[in-house]
Structure formats: C-alpha cells, structure tokens
Design a protein around this motif. Structure first.
Motif, mmCIF file in Angstrom:
data_model
loop_
_atom_site.group_PDB
_atom_site.id
_atom_site.type_symbol
_atom_site.label_atom_id
_atom_site.label_comp_id
_atom_site.label_asym_id
_atom_site.label_seq_id
_atom_site.Cartn_x
_atom_site.Cartn_y
_atom_site.Cartn_z
ATOM 1 N N LYS A 117 -14.079 -4.581 28.250
ATOM 2 C CA LYS A 117 -14.302 -5.614 27.159
ATOM 3 C C LYS A 117 -15.399 -6.854 27.293
ATOM 4 O O LYS A 117 -15.642 -7.316 26.184
ATOM 5 C CB LYS A 117 -13.100 -6.210 27.288
ATOM 6 C CG LYS A 117 -11.793 -5.480 26.595
ATOM 7 C CD LYS A 117 -10.379 -6.254 26.477
ATOM 8 C CE LYS A 117 -9.235 -5.418 26.283
ATOM 9 N NZ LYS A 117 -8.026 -6.145 26.199
ATOM 10 N N ASN A 146 -15.932 -14.700 27.548
ATOM 11 C CA ASN A 146 -15.461 -13.539 26.839
ATOM 12 C C ASN A 146 -13.687 -13.796 26.602
ATOM 13 O O ASN A 146 -13.521 -13.112 25.539
ATOM 14 C CB ASN A 146 -15.811 -12.141 27.589
ATOM 15 C CG ASN A 146 -15.130 -10.935 27.469
ATOM 16 O OD1 ASN A 146 -14.040 -10.483 27.830
ATOM 17 N ND2 ASN A 146 -15.815 -10.424 26.201
ATOM 18 N N GLN A 147 -13.170 -13.835 27.587
ATOM 19 C CA GLN A 147 -11.547 -14.181 27.403
ATOM 20 C C GLN A 147 -11.378 -15.131 26.275
ATOM 21 O O GLN A 147 -10.363 -15.175 25.647
ATOM 22 C CB GLN A 147 -11.219 -14.830 28.810
ATOM 23 C CG GLN A 147 -9.786 -15.195 28.658
ATOM 24 C CD GLN A 147 -8.774 -14.285 28.625
ATOM 25 O OE1 GLN A 147 -8.841 -13.153 29.493
ATOM 26 N NE2 GLN A 147 -7.918 -13.951 27.805
ATOM 27 N N ARG A 178 -11.059 -7.975 32.359
ATOM 28 C CA ARG A 178 -11.775 -7.678 31.112
ATOM 29 C C ARG A 178 -12.131 -6.240 30.889
ATOM 30 O O ARG A 178 -12.121 -5.664 30.018
ATOM 31 C CB ARG A 178 -12.486 -8.729 30.768
ATOM 32 C CG ARG A 178 -12.300 -10.127 31.058
ATOM 33 C CD ARG A 178 -11.302 -10.305 29.810
ATOM 34 N NE ARG A 178 -11.447 -10.297 28.541
ATOM 35 C CZ ARG A 178 -10.739 -10.265 27.423
ATOM 36 N NH1 ARG A 178 -9.503 -10.128 27.480
ATOM 37 N NH2 ARG A 178 -11.267 -10.187 26.078
ATOM 38 N N CYS A 213 -18.062 -14.477 31.414
ATOM 39 C CA CYS A 213 -16.866 -13.706 31.741
ATOM 40 C C CYS A 213 -15.673 -14.469 31.173
ATOM 41 O O CYS A 213 -14.916 -14.126 30.393
ATOM 42 C CB CYS A 213 -16.629 -13.086 32.824
ATOM 43 S SG CYS A 213 -17.799 -11.947 33.630
#
Length: 852
Positions: A576, A718-719, A573, A715
C-alpha cells in the motif's frame, strides 16, 4: 571600474547574451506558419497546399501539423519554394524539407513527457526466437524465459534511448510480450532514429567465408550446402558495386549473440568513422580460438575471410592475418558519424529477441494542463517571494542578490538548451535546489559582511573580507553538491540522470553568480561612491543557545522514531506504500464521445482511492483518440464504474485492459541506490580531506538520517492521507540529499574556522558558538527554500504536490540534523575533546581560562 572588473563585466555580459541566444525562441512555433513564412516565391500551387492543410486540420484537430502538411503536399514538388534546403539528393525531399523546417521551428526549451506529452511506441517481442532449455517443453520455464527476456529488453531500451539524449522516457512492460515506450515530443526525423534504436536487435555474428567464394560466384557454380550469398554494405575503393561473398549460414563456434563488452566510434586510417569493440572474456576466448584456427597457413599462405554480420547484414569481411587474442575488433562500412554512434550504442546493448512496432501514437502530458499551469505559477510566485524577502531584508545587497539570481536562472536555462537537456518535474526539482543554493551563497556572504562591519571595518574592507571569509564555505558546499550531481549523472538513469544534469549546471552557475556577479556590482557601486553604507535587518542578534545540551536525547529519539516509522510502514502497509510507478497495475484504454480534462478525471479517481493513477490521451496515427488510464492492480472495473458514473456524457467505454509493469523498475531503483551511495562516498572522501574524518562521517550519518526520517514520515502520511511512493518522491529524496549536505558544510566550516583561530572553551562550547554564529543564515536559507517549496505544495497539484510535501519534510529534517545529528555526532566521536585542527587551539584547550 578597474581593468580587472571591466574584463569580468564584459565576460558576464557575453555569457548572459550567449545564454539568451541559446534560449530563444523558448517555445515551439507553429509548423504551418513556419512553412508559410519561409517559402520563397509562393504561387497558386503553394496556396492550394496551404488551403488543403487548413481544411485537413479543421477536419481532424488532433492530427499533428507535420502529418497535415505531409498529406496536403501529396506528390507536389516543394523544393522550388525552399531552395535554401539541400534536398535534391534525398529519397523523399518533401519529408526532408518538413523535418528541417520543424527543427528550425522547435523551441529551445525542451519539456519532458510529463509537461508536454510526446510520442508513444507499443512494441512486441518475437518470442519465437527464444529457445527453451534443451529437451524441455515446460510451460513454466518458457514463461520465465519470456519474462526474463522482456525485463532485459526494458533495460536495453532504456540505455539505448538514454544514448539519444536526456529524454527521460517512460519504458514499461505491458502484457506478456509487449513494451510501451513513451518519449517527449519528437520531431519526425528523431522518430526515425528512435525507431531504429528501439527495434534493432544488434545480433552480431562472426561467420566464415568459403575459401572458394570468388570462384563460385565468378563461374556461377552451385552454392555449397550450409552457405548463402551475402552482399557487403562496405564499398571498397575504386569499386563500382559492393562485394559479394559466399558465407556460412551459421556463426563459427557459437560466435554470436550477446558478447560485446564495450563499443565505441573511432576513425580509420582515412578519418572515416568505424566501430571498435571489445568482447567479453568468454567471447574473447572463442574469438582467439577461431582466429588461431583460421590464421594463414604457413606452408601454402592460404588466407581466410571472416564475415562480420549484424542483424543478418554483412558489414565487412576482412582477412584473418594473425590470431587475435585481445578480444578487440572493428566494423567498417559507409557510416556517417551519426550512424556509427547509433550502431555502437546498439551493439553495446543487444536484445535477446527482435522487437517490432505494433503502433505509434501522440500522447498528452502525464500531468494535466491545470497541474502544469499551477506548478509553473507556483514556481514563479516562489521566485518572486524569495526575491521580495531578500530585497526587504538585505535592501541594496538583496537587490544585488536578486540580479545574481536572475542571472543564475538565465545561465542555467541557456546551458540546458545548448546541450539539448529535457526539463521535467525532476529537472524542476533541480532548479528549486539551485535557487536555494544561490540564495544560500549570497546569505553566507552578507552575514559575513555584517560581522566584518560590526568589527568596525570600512565598507570596502568589510566587503572584501566578507567575500574572502565566505569563499571556502561556498566553495565546499557547492563542490560537495557537485560531486553528488555528477555521480547521479554517471550512475543514474532516466529521471535520476535528468535531475543530476540540471543540478550540475545550476551549481556551477550559482558559484559563478555568487562570487563574480555580485562582487562586480558592489565594486561598481563603490567606485562611483553610490554606496556608502549597507543597511540590513537582523532577525537574531548575539544568540547564545546551548544546542548541545539536549543533543544526545534528541539524537537517540529521532533515530528511533525514523527507524520505527519505516518498520511500521513496511510491516503494516506493505504494498500500500507504493503507487503504480513502483508496482505496475492495470492499463485500461477507453474510447469516448467527449474529452474531459485530465485534472477532472484525476479528481474522480482520487475519490475512489486511486491517487497516483496515470492519465493520458493518445492519438494514433490513424483512428480516433483514446484515453489510457493506469491504476492499481485489480482496479480496472472500479475505474470504469467511476468514470461512467462521474462523466455520463463522455460515454467512456473500455477497449482493452492489460497488466503493465512498473515505471520505476528494478534497474532505476538499483541505479538510484547505487548513485546515492556513490555520491555519499565521494562526499565522505572530499570532506575527510578538506576537514576531518569525523566531520565527513557526521555529515553522511546526518544525510542518511534525513532520508530515513523523510521516508518514515511518508509512511505515516500513507496511513493518514494515502500518499504513495512514486517516481516524484525519488527525485525529492535526491533533492534532500543535496540540500542537507550543503547545510552541514556551512556549519562545519564555521567550527573548523573557530578551531583554527584558537577559540576559547571546550569543544562543546566551540560547536555551540558556531551554531549560534550561523543560526541567522540557517533560518534565512532554510526559511526561503521552505517558503518557495510551500508555494509548490499549496498551488502545485498532483505529482508536484507529492514532490513538495516530501521536500518540505526534508528541509525540516535537514535543518534539524545539521544541529542535533551531524554536530552531535562529531562531539560524540571525539568524546568531547577538541580535535587537532590548527595549532593554536591545541595549546589552549587545557588552559583553565578556556573553561570559563
């Protein structure tokens, strides 16, 4: 009520009354109404001022009441209407009176920039003061030098603004040589102080005074080359006018610039404030050389004066009586205590180049009105939900806990108001954790009380024993959290420090209400025979779960998952993962014809992937209101197109596009890490002393696990959903540390108690026994905090939702790690052998019967 309880009751009442007095009035009153109601003997002129003010406010609804009144007053003398305000000695009596009225009208609960908006200053650095490397005209070097000076200025301004109070400002680089400084709602008088703190360079110089200065000035002789006449701001006793000196234009031996190590205010011989400072090692060395060179001549007795010049203003010119080798000095002058404190703060944080204010404007809250309303509503429902559960589950005891909870919140808000602390979203996080700790303390007492009743003790005896047995656990859990919060205040900045302040006050209030307030209520009811029994529900009875049986595989599995998730996030990521708060981005300023609600604008930007965009309406001192949008780098065009398409009637038109730096800059990230590490180190030492080193280390390992696992889950989020790390997540992670360590202490305290009582069985069985004994408390405490946070997650939009999501993950990981990380680590550390805590269990651990 016995005499001891009577005095405690009186003390509690006095504390609550004091807190309510500090809170009132909670919100600010209208300045024009204050101006009208406080006026003495208003006449026709006063009525005309009010009519003019109303007309101005109707013509420009975005102007502040202060600005409207100032314009309406004009040249009229308003001192006759406010004789109780001593304004005769002021240069601008009208402004002084309005400032005083504004202070009187301001609410006691100070809200941060995210909740109430405030004042925005755009300042520019004068890069002409920055010299490039000798003989170099390299443009790259020049750019690096300016960038470094700008970063240093951001750091300096943050320290200076922090010195004004717990304001939690936004300080952000903008463009190549500008800095945006936003501070929560400031009164006009505080704006003046803020401007001084922001723009003063604090460029300190030591210059030598010409030996014939008096003769040159007295005889009107030509000023020698390289010298200039300066007038001191310090007035000597029995003098009618300030002293004048012939002073060198340049500092002696390079004694200028950033060489102050510490600066503080101390009283002089007459008690007047002066600034005492110490120099850096290099500065002290040069200062010693200069003062040695210009010490009195042993043959002629000639004395030399050294001028102390700050920002080209001569403050004093004392004689050099002897070499000064310790690197310490004083600046004296006609200082007020406030001026001296501000000057000391600025001296300790000097700028490499001067700053000038380009513009000043009023700004709306960074959170929209709907988000703020829903967040407050969610918080209220969370407190109500927790209170209803406590009342339903513990009945009379639950009612007692609810009274203590309300008392806790009143004391917390009262203390915050008394010290002028600012309530922001991170501060609300501290309040959430405080509520959780307050509930936890009462649950600990009640579960202990239940155990004592089951042993057949009388109600009075069970209450006394319950409080006595729960005291050590409550004390240790609160002290460990207090260690953490105090270190956050010491080493943190901005939001981190604000969170620490709120949590510190809340922890102290929770300890007081849990151990004093509830006990007074129980004793009061017992003394009047109004309480003959305590009915309580019981979710889990005689639990015998073998937690440690699967501890090792779970220990390994979650650590692997946590580390893998963080590595995955970093590798796949990248940037991002981080929002504008961490990376900076594009700042677009729009003009508009129709004002659109911030929450509607946010929804439009979320639809194009800009979930964490910053939105703020700005009202300059003169000119039309504008909208400032901060989005990811390279998205200015996309943002413009989205707003134009979604809100055509608003006619958004870009006025300016600039690159802005991170709100959560390197200094805040560094201070957050340092504060967290120092907090864990302090907790490690305390627990090692109070318990056993393996217990302390197990708690820290588990807390680190919780933080890493939470970051890993974020994390993955976030994906899946596009959640990005922002300033709110930092506050949530700090909250998780406090919650997690509190949970570990409770379980470890029960393990230690069982060991000291000589509990039968292996160490593994003793740990299982302690986990089962505290299981009911763990479920209730974690469950109530989870439900309270879930309310914030469901109804709290924007950044509140991000905080709630992160903390929800932390509650789950914190509860889990108390069993399968912290306890498992202690068992592994001792290789299954019972540690030597207390005498009785050492004799029993090898007895065969203990293995049954």
């Amino acid at each position: 009520m016995n005499k001891n309880d009577r005095w405690k009751f009186i003390f509690v009442i006095l504390v609550v009354v004091w807190a309510l007095y500090q809170i009132y009035p909670p919100t600010s009153r209208n300045l024009i109404e204050q101006f009208t109601s406080r006026a003495d003997r208003p006449d026709a002129t006063f009525t005309n001022i009010l009519q003019r003010a109303e007309a101005l406010r109707a013509a420009n609804t975005n102007s502040s009441d202060f600005a409207v009144l100032s314009q309406a007053i004009g040249t009229n003398d308003i001192q006759i209407y406010f004789p109780f305000i001593a304004a005769k000695a002021q240069l601008d009596p009208a402004t002084f009176i309005l400032n005083q009225l504004q202070r009187d009208a301001s609410g006691k609960i100070k809200l941060g920039l995210d909740l109430q908006g405030g004042t925005s200053f755009l300042v520019e650095m004068d890069t002409n003061y920055l010299a490039t490397a000798p003989g170099s005209t390299n443009s790259v070097l020049r750019s690096q030098q300016i960038s470094g000076a700008l970063d240093q200025a951001v750091s300096v301004l943050r320290k200076r603004v922090d010195a004004l109070g717990v304001a939690e400002p936004i300080i952000q680089p903008q463009g190549e040589d500008q800095i945006l400084v936003q501070m929560p709602g400031l009164a006009q008088s505080v704006k003046t102080e803020a401007l001084k703190a922001i723009t003063n360079s604090a460029y300190l110089e030591f210059r030598m005074v010409h030996d014939d200065s008096d003769k040159i000035l007295a005889n009107h002789m030509p000023i020698p080359p390289g010298y200039v006449v300066m007038q001191s701001v310090e007035m000597q006793p029995n003098q009618q006018t300030p002293s004048r000196y012939v002073v060198k234009k340049t500092a002696e031996d390079g004694m200028a610039g950033d060489f102050i190590q510490t600066a503080r205010v101390v009283p002089d011989n007459l008690g007047a404030p002066q600034i005492s400072f110490t120099l850096t090692p290099d500065g002290a060395k040069r200062f010693a050389e200069v003062t040695t060179q210009y010490s009195p001549d042993p043959q002629t007795g000639q004395k030399h004066l050294m001028a102390i010049v700050l920002d080209n203003v001569l403050y004093s010119a004392p004689y050099i009586k002897q070499p000064i080798v310790d690197g310490s000095c004083e600046i004296s002058g006609n200082f007020t205590a406030e001026d001296a404190q501000n000057l000391a703060s600025i001296l300790q944080n000097p700028l490499r180049a001067p700053l000038k204010v380009l513009s000043s404007s009023d700004v709306d809250p960074t959170l929209g009105k709907d988000s703020i309303h829903s967040g407050i509503l969610a918080s209220i429902w969370a407190v109500i939900g927790v209170s209803v559960f406590m009342l339903f589950y513990y009945r009379v005891a639950g009612l007692t806990a609810n009274i203590a909870l309300v008392t806790n919140i009143i004391i917390l808000m009262g203390v915050m108001c008394s010290i002028g602390a600012t309530l922001t979203l991170p501060g609300i996080a501290g309040v959430v954790l405080t509520i959780g700790m307050a509930v936890d303390a009462n649950v600990l007492i009640y579960e202990r009380l239940r155990e004592e009743l089951e042993k057949g003790k009388s109600l009075r005896g069970a209450i006394a024993a319950g409080y006595a047995r729960a005291f050590a656990t409550i004390f240790d859990s609160h002290v460990t959290t207090l260690i953490s919060s105090l270190i956050l205040i010491k080493f943190g900045t901005g939001e981190i420090r604000g969170f620490g302040v709120t949590l510190t006050i809340g922890v102290a209030a929770s300890l007081f209400t849990a151990l004093v307030v509830t006990r007074i209520i129980f004793n009061f009811l017992l003394d009047r025979n109004w309480l003959s029994s305590l009915g309580m529900m019981h979710i889990i009875k005689s639990a015998k779960v073998n937690f440690m049986q699967i501890a090792t595989p779970l220990f390994i599995a979650t650590w692997v998952f946590a580390i893998a998730a963080v590595i995955y996030g970093g590798a796949t990521r990248g940037n991002k993962l981080f929002g504008v708060d961490f990376l900076g981005g594009d700042s677009i300023t729009f003009s508009f014809a129709q004002k659109i609600d911030v929450d509607k604008l946010r929804s439009a930007l979320v639809a194009i992937g800009e979930k964490d965009a910053g939105l703020q309406y700005q009202q300059p001192a003169s000119g039309a209101q504008t909208l400032r949008v901060t989005s990811s780098s390279g998205t200015a065009d996309k943002v413009e197109q989205a707003l134009e398409a979604q809100f055509p009637d608003a006619k958004f038109a870009p006025l300016q596009v600039q690159q802005v730096g991170a709100v959560v800059g390197s200094e805040i990230r560094y201070s957050a890490v340092v504060a967290s590490v120092m907090a864990m180190f302090g907790i490690l030492i305390y627990l090692a002393v109070r318990y056993e080193f393996s217990f302390a280390l197990g708690a820290i390992v588990a807390v680190v696990h919780d933080v890493v696992l939470t970051i890993g889950c974020y994390c993955l989020a976030n994906q899946i959903s596009g959640r990005q790390f922002n300033a709110t997540v930092v506050a949530a992670l700090l909250t998780i540390i406090g919650f997690s360590i509190n949970d570990k202490v409770v379980i470890f305290d029960r393990i230690r108690e069982n060991l000291k009582l000589g509990a039968r069985g292996s160490f593994k069985e003793i740990i299982n026994q302690a986990l089962n004994q505290t299981l009911s408390r763990t479920i209730i405490t974690s469950g109530t905090v989870f439900l309270a946070t879930l309310a914030l997650y469901i109804w709290g939009g924007g950044e509140i939702n991000d905080f709630a999501f992160t903390f929800l993950v932390g509650i789950i990981t914190g509860t889990y790690s108390s069993i399968y990380i912290a306890s498992a680590f202690v068992l592994w550390w001792h290789k299954g052998q019972t540690p030597n805590i207390g005498a009785s269990q050492v004799k029993m651990q090898n007895v065969p019967a203990a293995k049954v």
